[in-house]
Design an enzyme around this catalytic site. Structure first.
Site, PDB file in Angstrom:
ATOM      1  CD  GLU A 156      -2.739   1.433   0.049  1.00  0.00           C
ATOM      2  OE1 GLU A 156      -3.329   0.434  -0.660  1.00  0.00           O
ATOM      3  OE2 GLU A 156      -2.499   2.528  -0.549  1.00  0.00           O
ATOM      4  CG  PHE A 157       2.600   2.305  -2.943  1.00  0.00           C
ATOM      5  CD1 PHE A 157       3.963   2.256  -2.605  1.00  0.00           C
ATOM      6  CD2 PHE A 157       1.883   1.474  -3.867  1.00  0.00           C
ATOM      7  CE1 PHE A 157       4.798   1.251  -3.109  1.00  0.00           C
ATOM      8  CE2 PHE A 157       2.727   0.550  -4.212  1.00  0.00           C
ATOM      9  CZ  PHE A 157       4.185   0.504  -4.031  1.00  0.00           C
ATOM     10  CD  GLU A 160      -0.577   7.592   8.833  1.00  0.00           C
ATOM     11  OE1 GLU A 160      -0.489   8.452  10.194  1.00  0.00           O
ATOM     12  OE2 GLU A 160      -0.367   6.495   9.496  1.00  0.00           O
ATOM     13  CE  LYS A 212       4.938   1.213   1.985  1.00  0.00           C
ATOM     14  NZ  LYS A 212       4.268   2.525   1.766  1.00  0.00           N
ATOM     15  N   GLY A 265       9.117  11.505  10.476  1.00  0.00           N
ATOM     16  CA  GLY A 265       8.284  10.671  11.423  1.00  0.00           C
ATOM     17  C   GLY A 265       7.632   9.912  10.867  1.00  0.00           C
ATOM     18  CB  CYS A 268       5.800   4.332   6.793  1.00  0.00           C
ATOM     19  SG  CYS A 268       4.000   3.766   6.763  1.00  0.00           S
TER      20      CYS A 268
END
Ligand code: NAD
Length: 442
Positions: A156-157, A160, A212, A265, A268
């Protein structure tokens, strides 16, 4: 299509909700009963713009359910996504404990069901996992009575803060499969999201897993690169903002991920860079560039504290600092590895008091610091009686404040801007002592 998503965090909840929005029948599973209760009561355990409305609509229309019952959800699903956390282990690489636990639980749920043709039941790894994990998932399934269940990697790319948009309109979808039939099931699932000719890329699970990490490694490298250039600008009297524009217009370089700041930060980049280093260690390959990216970032998290100490001296006892922005970036409440936490620890250790404001992340920060620091619902509230303001995260509402009000509330008009959101000359004319990143002052 009937789909189960195991792990209802930032990725699982967004994935489940967006797949329901395109008409699939979704069961989202988590072993955190409080989280599932909250979701079933109409609440959301995380903040993500636009998510609340989508969850509410799809629940109401009966396409999205939340449960702790993994067995039932998995038994009725054609696609089973694993979206549990893969945090950093004590050794520094990825902790796959939750992935293994969920794989075994899936096997226990499926082993009594009759086998079907290729693609009729697929376990899809969406969590970010080191190369070889999908092969290990397939092996565990086979050893636990499910040799007939297919496995696929689908990293998943999304980011947030813009997770819905990213999921709904991905730049590409990457799928790692061994049989074309399994790839076709996923192509069908993603077709509604790829209507603007975005590519659906199939490859081996190993290449998908590596893709990823390579993506995050590239982005983290860009950030550590621009931060190192910013630190040099501070020493030699150049302005990183001009330099950034000077290089960003070069189409080989581009503007994205070239904003200097107090270090990256989030859940990920830090752990994924360390997981890459872990992969290198396992094959005796020193990854010097990745090590440097990580080292630069760790030092960068100290940059705001260093500027504060250069201004006020090392003993901050009796001083109060207002901190605006606690989440690791705007539009999320995620504080995992957030630079603000490193700053707060350093300020507290030097004897200072800390007053904070963040539009979404304060509850998460309060769970760590309790009454060691104070929390203000509004940005101006945090400024009252503070010796300086420190901006750590660039929430949009911080961009155009009333500087006269700020000057009245602060004890002294000093701003440390970790995100370069204000114009240096304008700040000086407002009467502030203004420290930014890489703008030519130490
Ligand atoms: P998260 O911590 O927000 O969510 C993980 C969820 O899994 C939690 O709700 C937890 O309760 C649940 N869980 C853990 N063990 C479980 C079990 N045995 N059974 C059922 N549920 C279980 O994590 P996240 O940020 O959503 O990340 C998930 C994965 O996706 C990670 O591998 C991460 O690296 C990757 N990823 C994250 C992002 C991001 O921006 N957060 C983006 C891309 C990829």
């Amino acid at each position: 299509m009937k789909v189960a998503v195991i792990g209802t965090g930032y990725v699982g909840l967004v994935t489940g909700t967006c797949l329901a929005e395109s008409g699939n029948d979704l069961a989202c599973v988590d072993n955190n009963a409080a989280k599932i209760d909250m979701l079933n009561g109409g609440g959301l355990p995380i903040y993500e713009p636009g998510l609340q409305e989508l969850v509410a609509r799809n629940r109401k229309e009966g396409r999205l359910t939340f449960t702790t019952d993994l067995t039932a959800a998995v038994q009725s699903a054609r696609l089973i996504f694993i979206a549990v956390g893969t945090p950093q282990s004590d050794q520094g690489d990825a902790d796959l404990g939750a992935v293994w636990a969920v794989t075994k639980a899936i096997a226990a749920a499926l082993k009594s069901l009759p086998p079907g043709p290729a693609g009729s039941r697929v376990v899809v790894t969406k969590s970010t996992v080191p190369v070889g994990t999908n092969a290990a998932v397939a092996k565990i399934l086979a050893e636990h009575g499910c040799p007939h269940v297919d496995v696929a990697s689908n990293p998943e790319f999304l980011k947030e803060g813009a997770a819905i948009e990213d999921f709904m309109k991905p730049d590409r979808v990457v799928v790692g499969v061994r049989q074309p039939e399994v790839g076709e099931v996923l192509r069908e699932l993603y077709a509604p999201f790829l209507r603007t000719e975005r590519p659906f890329l199939t490859m081996t699970p190993e290449s998908a897993e590596m893709t990823k990490y390579a993506a995050n490694a590239m982005l983290a490298t860009k950030i550590s690169f621009i931060n190192e250039m910013a630190n040099l600008c501070d020493r030699v009297g150049a302005d990183i903002n001009d330099v950034r524009r000077g290089i960003g217009h070069d189409q080989r370089i581009g503007f994205q991920f070239l904003f200097p700041g107090p270090g990256y930060g989030g859940s990920c980049f830090p752990k994924d860079i360390r997981a890459i280093l872990g992969m290198g260690r396992r094959v005796q390959l020193p990854l010097d560039l990745m090590q440097a990216v990580d080292d630069v970032n760790e030092s960068q998290k100290q940059v705001l504290a260093q500027k504060i100490i250069a201004h006020f001296g090392p003993d901050l006892a009796g001083k109060t600092f207002a901190v605006w922005g606690l989440a690791f970036k705007p539009r999320t409440d995620d504080i995992r590895e957030a630079p603000a936490l490193v700053l707060i620890d350093r300020l507290l250790a030097a004897g200072a008091a800390v007053r904070t404001h963040d539009p979404e992340a304060m509850a998460n920060v309060k769970a760590i610091y309790g009454d060691k620091i104070s929390y203000s619902d509004r940005p101006y509230g945090a400024l009252e009686g503070a010796d300086a303001l420190v901006i750590v995260t660039e929430w949009p509402e911080f961009r155009n404040p009333d500087f006269e009000v700020m000057k009245r509330l602060l004890k002294s008009p000093v701003i440390f801007d970790g995100r370069n959101i204000y114009d240096q000359k304008a700040m000086e004319s407002h009467g502030f002592e203004y420290y930014a990143i890489g703008r030519g002052q130490r």
